[in-house]
Design a protein around this motif. Sequence first.
Motif: not given
Length: 302
Positions: A152-170
């Motif tokens: 879950p994230l918000s592209a607008r506020t940036g919340d959760g976006v770093p967590a997404l990037v970490e998942e994608l790196k996997k």
Amino acid sequence: MNFQDKSAFISIVGRPNAGKSSLLNRMLGQKIAIVSDKPQTTRTRIMGVLTEGEHQLVFTDTPGMHKPKTSLGNYMVRSVKESVSSADACLLVVEAGREPDETENALIKRISEMDIPAVLAINKTDLLKQKEELMHLILTYSSMFDFEAIVPLSARTGDGVPALVEELKKLTSEGGHFFEEDTLTDQSERVLASEMIREKLLRNLDKEIPHGTAVIVEKMKQRENSILDIDATIYCERESHKGIIIGKGGKMLKKVSTSAREDMERFFDCKVNLQTWVKVREDWRNREGIMRSLGFSEKDFQ
Ligand SMILES: Nc1nc2c(ncn2[C@@H]2O[C@H](COP(=O)(O)OP(=O)(O)OP(=O)(O)O)[C@@H](O)[C@H]2O)c(=O)[nH]1
Ligand SMILES: [Mg+2]
């Protein structure tokens, strides 16, 4: 080249307006894809590259998946399918507070057929009033497909976006990077400039008019005193649309050009002298020949 470096090609897919381009811009920390509140803002595939240490994520932003009504629409939907079939992984973007329907079903079907891993981003969590809604959506989606992760994230506020990037790196694998560390996008400066104008048309005009426009930058040249001269033509479908785009006493065109120029000055980091013209090309969205001449690429018509 270091072969131990890891990379992945990731296709960003979802319904129109889900926030795919906003999310890409947020992950890259730079605006390379235009954003508006009108569905079908993105028209072609846009590559964005994020390199962090040993990881390189090569994203393709795609047009929102929809039922096409014109040749342009066919082209857009084909480019989504094409993007998924050449990716290592998919990032499906959906909106919090919105149940999956045939659009998400079709995309998930495509992902299963391609047999590639997928991560689900539930965007726009800033709009959620109740946490239970989110839990419900997570459960619904996890019963539909075995996602590698649901973020879950918000592209607008940036919340959760770093967590997404970490998942994608996997999802990356060894074999080296495909692009230099400082590569950001495959969009040429001319295309970026023309998209900035199209974004302002989408933001300032009513639905059907901006959807029927195409923008071409004919000239882009830096003067010795570093001022950047840009000449652009806005093509529209009807004489009446031309009048609306220009506006009373040229007011609308001036508004669009001024805000596009401000974006250009920020992006190119120099003073910009922007000249814009408006021309009519009747019904271009249904005429593939004209679309080619407006820069839509050959292979996506097949
Ligand atoms: N509140 C809120 N709005 C968002 C968020 N992310 C995107 N938006 C808004 O949603 C609208 C659509 O965003 P885009 O990034 O253009 O969506 P898209 O999925 O790329 O749309 P298409 O290119 O048309 O397929 C814009 O008005 C954005 O400002 C978010 O996290 N929260
Ligand atoms: Mg988009």
